[in-house]
Scaffold this active site. Structure first.
Site, PDB file in Angstrom:
ATOM      1  CD  GLU A 486      -2.554  -1.300   2.413  1.00 42.58           C
ATOM      2  OE1 GLU A 486      -3.790  -2.005   2.326  1.00 42.58           O
ATOM      3  OE2 GLU A 486      -2.201  -0.947   3.627  1.00 42.58           O
ATOM      4  CE  LYS A 599       1.147  -1.742   5.085  1.00 48.67           C
ATOM      5  NZ  LYS A 599      -0.247  -1.089   5.048  1.00 48.67           N
TER       6      LYS A 599
END
Length: 771
Positions: A486, A599
């Protein structure tokens, strides 16, 4: 990173009380039973920083989102599990001085989560401002033997005084969620009732109108005499009080037996009566008998799911902590329930269902629980297929295309960030992969005819409409998506999403052929129900499978996260200053989006799912490239890296990432444990051992193992169930042995050598490479 939890094989232990760590400990010491649960809040008053949390599974509120703008297709609410009535409440007043660990002088403090028996206990000494000293011993549990019951025993000893101890035992329903908009409260009182020793409080949620009856029976004993109790009552609050004139050295015992019953399971008109019956029966059993049943039930859980690690206490503690939390979060008894990313340990993410369940939790429950448990997780999605089709229609998709929600309670999308709601569509693929994973593991292909194929058709139709033909690339492309990583939003041709979409289309055609061959009547019924145009739709799907575009970098020899990834400045994580971590707490979102830092690595997630399609050299190149750019600020990231590192025989990296995922919460790696535990990533910890170190796979309807032993361990072992057969697997430095604990024989593979394991017998494979 925190390091205050004591190493112990079966217990989570905190010694000494530090108010600054209290919210972290409230998460770590949480308890539950699949039906209800609570954070480890103190029974007595606490005026310091705390996040109170009692939760009843499936009870939620459609909170209005705070977003100030609205676009077509945007969800109108954000569903959240509600903080429910606090049944553990005790107010202890010692001649005008309130027992409050934030204001008292605390010594000899010890808090223990006994994972073997499923209990939370505390012992401490408190000196009040008056100089009076008391000692407290407390133990409580949420029963997994009877999952609507809970109980506690609270013992107070007067250490240096004779005097009055005023005790109020209460149920407090005047609560709110920490993240409530404008401090709104979500419960209204319907009724309350009090008996001689019992209190009943029925509350109703606003809008959704769930009724929950919280009941409590209080017994106070002093000098072996049961004390008379007086009723206490106010709005959303009922309780009992007693004043005990305690002598120095004497102890007061408080017992509470409680129940939480929901209108999900009972008629509202019968709720109070049923709660009375439940509590009365539990009181007859008594605290000690309820505790015995709890211990026995947990013994069965551990028999099915324990992993034993020899020679590394911190690793042993960590894996049992993860398994314990998974088992007390979801039991599989109710197909209407699912697994929230925080379980019963906090409010973050609203307690709703995410794609984590399908991608990470299914393997754990497939191997460690009866088949129906994992099946119920899939049936949960099947029953929400109509809602998934509605969700897709809101975004302009047609003809039965289904888009499952990113976040949901009842099948409706309720996530309130557009780049997730509209773009993180890979969740559809995770649900399809879970169906494949279930049928591959169990051999239950009947599931496809009964439930799975309808879901797959809806998902396939979504992918067909979501891609478009690129005249420039002469390929099918997918624009405007967000992958699991994300830290990159609204990008084109995310490799993982494209890969998953093409695989889903191919698998749906394969699944349809299985159903058509095995159950032709059912297949024809599905064609009629879904209005599937078999020939034309399959041709369209096949064309997409054959002509999907996958971004690739020739120079590096790796698949690219998405188009343009190499336009970013390529800086490695090792060159990041320590003071910049974690990025999501130190950098602006703009800076994160423009960086190459990841991430969680989307490409590696895809290579984990579809590892058999790639040779080791391809996997190695992609692993080295992306591991060096991944900051692991998603709890779901380290476990996948651990499993892939194990496959690549990078034992050092495999073990490093295992420790990171296993002790993510215990050591508060990402500085966010106070919000609640990372329940769904805990299943990844189990995967790191069983799929990583033990190398367990299902191939050609057989279990296969290619294990190695981490250098820090003397041995490790685990139990798994596979197609009706229970196996015990143990890996030492020189051998692999597998014991068949069932009545049926099973053929397995160890280092590509086939063995037949007869009932009640053991096979041993000696391998020099394990040394």
């Amino acid at each position: 990173m925190k390091n205050y939890i004591k190493a112990d094989e079966w217990n989570i232990i905190e010694e000494d009380f530090d108010p600054h760590l209290n919210k972290i400990s409230e998460s770590l010491f949480s308890i539950g039973n699949g039906r209800m649960g609570q954070r480890a809040n103190f029974e007595e008053t606490y005026s310091g920083e705390t996040l109170q949390g009692n939760y009843v599974a499936g009870v939620y509120y459609p909170d209005k989102t705070r977003v100030g703008w609205w676009k077509n297709g945007y969800p109108e609410y954000f569903a959240k599990v509600l903080n429910a009535a606090n049944w553990i409440g005790l107010e202890i007043d010692i001649e005008g001085g309130l027992l409050d660990l934030f204001t008292c002088k605390v010594s000899n403090f010890k808090r223990v989560l006994n994972m073997k028996e499923g209990t939370l206990s505390r012992i401490f000494t408190a000196e009040l401002k008056s100089g009076k000293i008391i000692q407290v011993e407390a133990i409580r549990f949420c029963s997994i033997a009877e999952d609507e019951l809970a109980a506690l025993h609270y013992k107070i000893t007067a250490v240096n005084f004779d005097g009055n101890i005023n005790i109020t035992s209460f149920i407090d329903g005047d609560v709110r969620n920490q993240d409530a908009n404008y401090e709104e409260k979500f419960w209204t009182e319907i009724k309350k009732e009090q008996g001689e020793d019992t209190d009943y409080l029925v509350l109703r949620t606003k809008k959704t109108e769930f009724d929950v009856c919280t009941a409590s029976h209080t017994t106070i004993i002093y000098n072996d005499i049961k004390q008379n109790l007086k009723p206490v009552s106010k709005e959303k609050y009922v309780g009992k009080s007693a004043v005990i004139h305690a002598k120095q050295g004497s102890a007061v015992h408080i017992y509470k037996i409680a129940a939480n019953l929901s209108s999900q399971n009972y008629d509202k008109e019968e709720l109070l009566f049923t709660a009375k019956v439940k509590v009365e029966r539990a009181v007859v059993q008594g605290f000690d008998q309820l505790l015995k049943a709890q211990t026995e039930a947990w013994a069965m859980k551990w028999k099915e799911s324990d992993i034993i690690i020899e020679g590394d206490v911190k690793a042993q503690q960590a894996i049992r902590f993860n398994i314990f939390q998974l088992n007390q979060t979801y039991t599989g008894k109710d197909a209407r329930l699912n697994i929230g990313p925080k379980g019963f340990t906090g409010e973050k993410y609203g307690g709703s269902t995410y794609w984590d369940t399908e991608a990470y939790c299914i393997p754990f429950y497939l191997s460690t629980a009866p088949e129906i448990v994992a099946k119920n997780l899939l049936v949960y999605r099947y029953k929400q297929l109509d809602k998934a089709i509605e969700n897709a229609e809101k975004l302009g998709f047609k003809t039965g295309a289904a888009l499952y929600p990113m976040v949901t309670m009842n099948g409706e999308e309720c996530h309130n960030e557009w780049e997730i709601t509209f773009e993180e569509i890979h969740r559809n693929g995770a649900i399809a992969f879970a169906i494949y994973n279930y049928t591959r593991y169990t051999g239950d292909e009947n599931y496809l005819a009964q439930y799975g194929l309808e879901v797959l058709i809806g998902i396939a139709r979504f992918w067909k409409q979501r891609v478009n033909w690129s005249a420039d690339k002469q390929k099918y492309v997918m624009l405007g998506v967000t992958g699991p990583n994300e830290y990159e939003n609204n990008i084109n041709n995310n490799w993982y999403t494209n890969k998953l979409a093409a695989w889903c289309l191919k698998y749906t055609i394969e699944a349809a052929s299985v159903v058509k061959l095995q159950e032709p009547e059912k297949y024809n019924a599905i064609l009629e129900k879904t209005k599937l145009r078999e020939q034309s739709e399959f041709e369209d799907w096949t064309a997409i499978v054959n002509q999907m575009y996958y971004p690739y970098d020739e120079k590096e020899g790796v698949f690219l996260q998405q188009d343009g990834f190499m336009d970013k400045e390529q800086i490695l994580v090792k060159d990041l200053p320590a003071q910049d971590r974690p990025l999501n707490q130190k950098w602006s979102w703009d800076r994160i989006l423009r960086s190459c830092f990841i991430k969680q690595a989307d490409v590696l997630q895809g290579m984990y799912f579809f590892e058999d399609e790639y040779d080791l050299e391809t996997l190695r190149k992609n692993f080295v490239f992306y591991e060096s750019r991944t900051v692991h600020e998603s709890s779901l990231s380290p476990c996948v890296h651990s499993i892939l590192a194990a496959k690549l025989s990078d034992e050092e990296k495999a073990y490093e990432f295992y420790l990171r995922t296993a002790r993510l919460d215990l050591d508060d790696y990402n500085n966010d444990t106070e919000d609640g535990l990372h329940i769904t990533s805990m299943a990844g910890t189990w995967m790191s051992i069983v799929e990583g170190f033990a190398g367990m796979r299902v191939r050609n309807h057989q279990l296969s193992f290619s294990p190695f032993l981490p250098k820090a361990w003397n041995a490790f072992s685990f139990s798994i169930g596979f197609r009706g057969v229970q196996l015990k697997v143990k890996i030492t430095a020189t051998q692999v042995w597998i014991l068949n604990n069932s009545a049926g024989a099973l053929e397995i593979s160890i280092f590509n050598q086939l063995y037949n394991v007869p009932p009640g017998e053991k096979v041993i494979d000696y391998k020099k490479q394990l040394a």
